[in-house]
Motif scaffolding. Structure first.
Motif, mmCIF file in Angstrom:
data_model
loop_
_atom_site.group_PDB
_atom_site.id
_atom_site.type_symbol
_atom_site.label_atom_id
_atom_site.label_comp_id
_atom_site.label_asym_id
_atom_site.label_seq_id
_atom_site.Cartn_x
_atom_site.Cartn_y
_atom_site.Cartn_z
ATOM 1 N N ARG A 147 53.645 31.104 53.096
ATOM 2 C CA ARG A 147 54.295 32.407 53.190
ATOM 3 C C ARG A 147 53.427 33.373 54.001
ATOM 4 N NH1 ARG A 147 57.819 32.746 48.757
ATOM 5 N NH2 ARG A 147 57.705 30.900 47.428
ATOM 6 N N SER A 148 54.074 34.157 54.864
ATOM 7 C CA SER A 148 53.401 35.261 55.529
ATOM 8 C C SER A 148 53.736 36.555 54.796
ATOM 9 C CB SER A 148 53.839 35.353 56.992
ATOM 10 O OG SER A 148 53.322 34.272 57.737
ATOM 11 N N ASP A 149 52.914 37.590 55.060
ATOM 12 C CA ASP A 149 53.097 38.884 54.384
ATOM 13 C C ASP A 149 53.121 38.683 52.873
ATOM 14 O OD1 ASP A 149 53.340 41.645 54.357
ATOM 15 O OD2 ASP A 149 55.528 41.610 54.402
ATOM 16 N N SER A 150 52.180 37.868 52.396
ATOM 17 C CA SER A 150 52.171 37.470 50.990
ATOM 18 C C SER A 150 50.747 37.419 50.462
ATOM 19 C CB SER A 150 52.837 36.095 50.838
ATOM 20 O OG SER A 150 52.930 35.708 49.478
ATOM 21 N N ALA A 151 50.604 37.527 49.156
ATOM 22 C CA ALA A 151 49.313 37.387 48.482
ATOM 23 C C ALA A 151 49.488 36.529 47.246
ATOM 24 C CB ALA A 151 48.740 38.754 48.106
ATOM 25 N N ALA A 152 48.486 35.702 46.962
ATOM 26 C CA ALA A 152 48.484 34.873 45.762
ATOM 27 C C ALA A 152 47.395 35.357 44.818
ATOM 28 C CB ALA A 152 48.246 33.404 46.128
ATOM 29 N N PHE A 153 47.732 35.386 43.534
ATOM 30 C CA PHE A 153 46.842 35.908 42.504
ATOM 31 C C PHE A 153 46.594 34.813 41.472
ATOM 32 C CE2 PHE A 153 49.544 39.163 44.246
ATOM 33 C CZ PHE A 153 48.705 40.237 44.486
ATOM 34 N N VAL A 154 45.340 34.646 41.074
ATOM 35 C CA VAL A 154 44.982 33.617 40.096
ATOM 36 C C VAL A 154 44.021 34.225 39.078
ATOM 37 C CG1 VAL A 154 43.845 31.389 39.720
ATOM 38 C CG2 VAL A 154 45.230 31.753 41.777
ATOM 39 N N VAL A 155 44.215 33.907 37.808
ATOM 40 C CA VAL A 155 43.225 34.187 36.773
ATOM 41 C C VAL A 155 42.877 32.864 36.107
ATOM 42 C CG1 VAL A 155 42.738 35.331 34.574
ATOM 43 C CG2 VAL A 155 43.969 36.559 36.366
ATOM 44 N N LEU A 156 41.587 32.582 35.981
ATOM 45 C CA LEU A 156 41.103 31.356 35.365
ATOM 46 C C LEU A 156 40.206 31.706 34.181
ATOM 47 C CD1 LEU A 156 40.234 29.485 38.648
ATOM 48 C CD2 LEU A 156 41.683 28.492 36.882
ATOM 49 N N ARG A 157 40.511 31.125 33.037
ATOM 50 C CA ARG A 157 39.633 31.236 31.870
ATOM 51 C C ARG A 157 38.937 29.909 31.685
ATOM 52 N NH1 ARG A 157 40.568 30.116 26.556
ATOM 53 N NH2 ARG A 157 42.844 30.180 26.785
ATOM 54 N N THR A 158 37.620 29.938 31.482
ATOM 55 C CA THR A 158 36.867 28.692 31.420
ATOM 56 C C THR A 158 35.784 28.741 30.353
ATOM 57 O OG1 THR A 158 35.514 27.142 32.715
ATOM 58 C CG2 THR A 158 35.280 29.487 33.232
ATOM 59 N N SER A 159 35.455 27.579 29.837
ATOM 60 C CA SER A 159 34.341 27.434 28.902
ATOM 61 C C SER A 159 33.053 27.089 29.641
ATOM 62 C CB SER A 159 34.660 26.352 27.871
ATOM 63 O OG SER A 159 35.004 25.135 28.522
ATOM 64 N N LEU A 160 33.128 26.953 30.971
ATOM 65 C CA LEU A 160 31.942 26.652 31.772
ATOM 66 C C LEU A 160 31.264 27.951 32.214
ATOM 67 C CD1 LEU A 160 33.395 23.831 34.070
ATOM 68 C CD2 LEU A 160 31.960 23.562 32.039
ATOM 69 N N PRO A 161 29.952 27.908 32.443
ATOM 70 C CA PRO A 161 29.276 29.101 32.947
ATOM 71 C C PRO A 161 29.703 29.369 34.391
ATOM 72 C CG PRO A 161 27.770 27.242 32.982
ATOM 73 C CD PRO A 161 29.026 26.768 32.271
ATOM 74 N N PHE A 162 29.813 30.634 34.763
ATOM 75 C CA PHE A 162 30.157 30.965 36.146
ATOM 76 C C PHE A 162 29.493 32.278 36.534
ATOM 77 C CE2 PHE A 162 33.471 33.105 33.680
ATOM 78 C CZ PHE A 162 33.536 34.353 34.286
ATOM 79 N N LYS A 163 29.418 32.506 37.825
ATOM 80 C CA LYS A 163 28.839 33.739 38.359
ATOM 81 C C LYS A 163 29.566 34.103 39.646
ATOM 82 C CE LYS A 163 25.617 36.964 39.011
ATOM 83 N NZ LYS A 163 25.484 38.151 38.130
#
Length: 348
Positions: A147-163
């Motif tokens: 898709r053009s003129d578009s945005a994708a949004f993601v939320v991820l919940r994890t039990s792993l450490p992240f930074k």
């Protein structure tokens, strides 16, 4: 798989690629975009595809997209953020968010700002899709289609450490360059300090206007100082009327400074050492690295050193047309999230 992310060259037949992705991944959510180069186990590539999957054993994912970015309002993005946070829930683990946007929309700033504001304490990183430097059409993949003129949004919940992280390697000079005339919507600066923008930028950089080209732009970008931190505003080109085309938001009254590099390789090496201190040996570093960083490394002949750092630290991502970090849109920067291997023990 809780989620699949991929990043591909715009040279693919995108409709055929979409068909193949939908066939192979079925009901698994897949989010992606076109690029200005890909990053993966083979290093820094062009004309290829890279990607990663997130195991449902360690991740809960929510994803959505919005079309028609030119008309989008903050309330729409707030609704998406609320929905995604509800999808991933508040159980075990911590959350982070990802944003992929059409890199030619010119709408990254309001979208990133609204998304982070709606997310609250959930940190967000993102990037702008590319099209192999053609500047014709960039695409985001969501809901089974490019898709053009578009945005994708993601939320991820994890039990792993992240930074989550933001890294650039420029320091702004002392001289203030005040934008006195600009077209904010088109990101064009016409005047700096009341003088033609290109000529004044060249003077401050110690150059002649005839010397301004992509090589000079990637070596001496502009920065804006926000709360004591420098954020890069990359220059794209000099227009025929002597104005400057920037790749980030600009408006009259903004104070810019010509910046100089303090060493990309050294800064990146220190970044990965710091990330390892936080998450240990990374299972993956999701990395959004500006196209201008890649060009700078090629011009400076340290592309191989940067590529080795990426491979040694399991970076998967792409060369982007812009980067987002905690609601701010930047250029000539690397943003992303490092993810560890060992689960964090926490209360449900």
């Amino acid at each position: 798989m809780a989620l699949v992310l991929f990043f591909c060259s715009s040279r693919f037949e995108l409709d055929e690629l979409a068909t193949a992705i939908n066939h192979h991944f079925g009901d698994t959510p897949v989010i992606g975009c076109t690029t200005a180069g890909e990053i993966g186990p083979a290093g820094i590539c062009e004309g290829s595809l890279s990607g990663a999957s997130f195991s449902s054993a360690s991740f809960v994912a929510g994803s959505a997209h919005i079309d028609g970015l030119k008309a989008v309002v903050p309330e729409q993005i707030e609704a998406v953020a609320t929905e995604l946070r509800e999808q991933v829930g508040n159980g075990r683990g911590n959350s982070f968010a990802l944003l992929l946007t059409d890199g030619l929309s010119g709408r990254e700033e309001p979208i990133a700002h609204a998304f982070q504001a709606a997310l609250g304490d959930v940190p967000m990183v993102g990037a702008s899709a590319g099209d192999d430097q053609r500047l014709a059409a960039t695409h985001v993949f969501a809901d089974g289609a490019f898709r053009s003129d578009s945005a994708a949004f993601v939320v991820l919940r994890t039990s792993l450490p992240f930074k989550v992280f933001r890294s650039h390697h420029f320091a702004g000079g002392d001289e203030a360059l005040v934008v006195t005339e600009a077209d904010a919507e088109r990101r064009i600066v016409s005047e700096i300090n009341g003088l033609p923008a290109a000529a004044e930028y060249a003077r401050a950089a110690g150059l002649g206007t005839a010397d301004l080209n992509t090589t000079r732009f990637v070596r001496t970008p502009l920065v804006v100082r926000i709360r004591g931190n420098d954020y890069v505003r990359a220059v794209g080109r000099v227009n025929a009327d002597g104005s400057l085309q920037l790749f980030s938001a600009i408006e009259p009254g903004v104070v810019l400074r010509v910046a100089h590099s303090v060493g990309m390789t050294e800064i990146r090496r220190a970044l990965f050492e710091e990330l390892r201190q936080h998450v240990g040996e990374p299972s993956m570093v999701l990395g959004f690295d500006c196209l201008h960083c890649k060009l700078e490394a090629q011009v400076g002949e340290f592309h191989g050193a940067i590529e080795k750092l990426f491979m040694d630290n399991h970076v998967v991502g792409f060369s982007s047309y812009g980067e987002q970090f905690m609601g701010i849109h930047v250029n000539q920067t690397m943003t992303g999230v490092a993810i560890g291997k060992t689960e964090v023990k926490c209360d449900a």
